[in-house]
Design an enzyme around this catalytic site. Structure first.
Site, PDB file in Angstrom:
ATOM      1  N   CYS A 148      -1.583   0.814   7.384  1.00  0.00           N
ATOM      2  CA  CYS A 148      -3.031   0.519   7.466  1.00  0.00           C
ATOM      3  C   CYS A 148      -3.392  -0.712   6.641  1.00  0.00           C
ATOM      4  CB  CYS A 148      -3.865   1.713   6.998  1.00  0.00           C
ATOM      5  SG  CYS A 148      -3.634   3.202   7.995  1.00  0.00           S
ATOM      6  N   ARG A 149      -3.468  -0.567   5.317  1.00  0.00           N
ATOM      7  CA  ARG A 149      -4.032  -1.638   4.492  1.00  0.00           C
ATOM      8  C   ARG A 149      -3.127  -2.850   4.341  1.00  0.00           C
ATOM      9  NH1 ARG A 149      -5.143   2.215  -0.402  1.00  0.00           N
ATOM     10  NH2 ARG A 149      -3.268   3.102   0.564  1.00  0.00           N
ATOM     11  N   SER A 150      -1.860  -2.643   3.957  1.00  0.00           N
ATOM     12  CA  SER A 150      -1.043  -3.840   3.669  1.00  0.00           C
ATOM     13  C   SER A 150      -0.672  -4.637   4.925  1.00  0.00           C
ATOM     14  CB  SER A 150       0.176  -3.509   2.807  1.00  0.00           C
ATOM     15  OG  SER A 150       1.046  -2.614   3.424  1.00  0.00           O
ATOM     16  N   CYS A 152       0.869  -1.191   0.000  1.00  0.00           N
ATOM     17  CA  CYS A 152       0.000   0.000   0.000  1.00  0.00           C
ATOM     18  C   CYS A 152       0.903   1.237   0.000  1.00  0.00           C
ATOM     19  CB  CYS A 152      -0.979  -0.034   1.171  1.00  0.00           C
ATOM     20  SG  CYS A 152      -0.219   0.011   2.798  1.00  0.00           S
ATOM     21  N   ASN A 208       2.182   1.441   4.451  1.00  0.00           N
ATOM     22  CA  ASN A 208       2.465   0.181   5.157  1.00  0.00           C
ATOM     23  C   ASN A 208       2.138   0.272   6.654  1.00  0.00           C
ATOM     24  OD1 ASN A 208       5.344  -2.030   5.747  1.00  0.00           O
ATOM     25  ND2 ASN A 208       3.268  -2.590   5.252  1.00  0.00           N
ATOM     26  N   ASP A 240      -8.243   3.882   0.807  1.00  0.00           N
ATOM     27  CA  ASP A 240      -7.311   4.327   1.838  1.00  0.00           C
ATOM     28  C   ASP A 240      -8.101   4.821   3.047  1.00  0.00           C
ATOM     29  OD1 ASP A 240      -5.465   5.611   3.402  1.00  0.00           O
ATOM     30  OD2 ASP A 240      -4.512   6.686   1.753  1.00  0.00           O
TER      31      ASP A 240
HETATM   32  P1  4NP Z   1      -1.859   2.816   4.047  1.00  0.00           P
HETATM   33  O1  4NP Z   1      -2.532   4.143   4.609  1.00  0.00           O
HETATM   34  O2  4NP Z   1      -1.285   3.164   2.700  1.00  0.00           O
HETATM   35  O3  4NP Z   1      -3.006   1.881   3.957  1.00  0.00           O
HETATM   36  O4  4NP Z   1      -0.802   2.421   5.067  1.00  0.00           O
HETATM   37  C1  4NP Z   1      -1.873   5.383   4.671  1.00  0.00           C
HETATM   38  C2  4NP Z   1      -1.016   5.648   5.714  1.00  0.00           C
HETATM   39  C3  4NP Z   1      -0.395   6.882   5.796  1.00  0.00           C
HETATM   40  C4  4NP Z   1      -0.647   7.837   4.815  1.00  0.00           C
HETATM   41  C5  4NP Z   1      -1.499   7.553   3.770  1.00  0.00           C
HETATM   42  C6  4NP Z   1      -2.107   6.320   3.691  1.00  0.00           C
HETATM   43  N1  4NP Z   1      -0.045   9.107   4.908  1.00  0.00           N
HETATM   44  O5  4NP Z   1      -0.339   9.967   4.059  1.00  0.00           O
HETATM   45  O6  4NP Z   1       0.775   9.341   5.806  1.00  0.00           O
END
Ligand code: 4NP
Length: 159
Positions: A16-18, A11, A14, A127
């Site tokens: 939240c989703r992955s 993602c 790294n 997201d």
């Molecule tokens: P992820 O979520 O890609 O599912 O881990 C996010 C975590 C942090 C951010 C964006 C998405 N950020 O902009 O910091």
């Protein structure tokens, strides 16, 4: 016994989703008795959260479903990841474009949308970072469904 099948979830951050996908899929693989046949990892395309634990909301949502992802730490994707994984599964189309850039330069395994293994009309895992807790529930629902499809695909591959 043959080498384990290597799966990488990707993602943006790294956190939240992955890591949620890593935890849910590891749980599914464990229930199927295939833990020693399938190696699972996750990473992000960005580097902002490298070394951090998963987001507190992702930890809580996973824990509610009996899945502990507290030992995971964020890392950024490398060129080597494309060489050593059999499945590179990204969460959304931006991740796909970013990992494809790396793949065009490096070669290796072509990335694909993780939800291409699912039955949902959603083709991206939204997201959840800037939204509410319900976003994390939706992430887990989508990941669970696609994880089951992925496991079937890998079972066919390993026979
Ligand atoms: P992820 O979520 O890609 O599912 O881990 C996010 C975590 C942090 C951010 C964006 C998405 N950020 O902009 O910091």
């Amino acid at each position: 016994m043959s080498e384990p099948v290597k799966v990488l979830f990707v993602c943006l951050g790294n956190i939240c989703r992955s890591p949620s996908a890593e935890g849910v899929f590891r749980h599914l693989v464990g229930q199927a008795g295939l833990a020693d046949r399938i190696h699972i990892d996750s990473c992000g395309t960005g580097n902002w959260h490298v070394g951090k634990s998963p987001d507190a909301r992702a930890l809580a949502a996973a824990r509610q479903r009996g899945i502990d992802i507290s030992d995971l730490r964020a890392r950024q994707i490398t060129e080597q990841d494309l060489d050593c994984h059999d499945y590179i599964l990204v969460m959304d189309r931006q991740n796909l474009a970013d990992v494809k850039d790396l793949w065009h330069q490096n070669g290796g395994t072509e990335p694909a949308l993780f939800l291409s293994f699912g039955t949902s009309s959603h083709k991206e895992v939204p997201d959840p970072y800037y939204g509410g807790e319900e976003g994390f529930e939706q992430v887990l629902d989508l990941i669970q469904d696609a994880g089951e499809g992925l496991l079937n695909d890998i079972r066919e591959r390993i026979g």
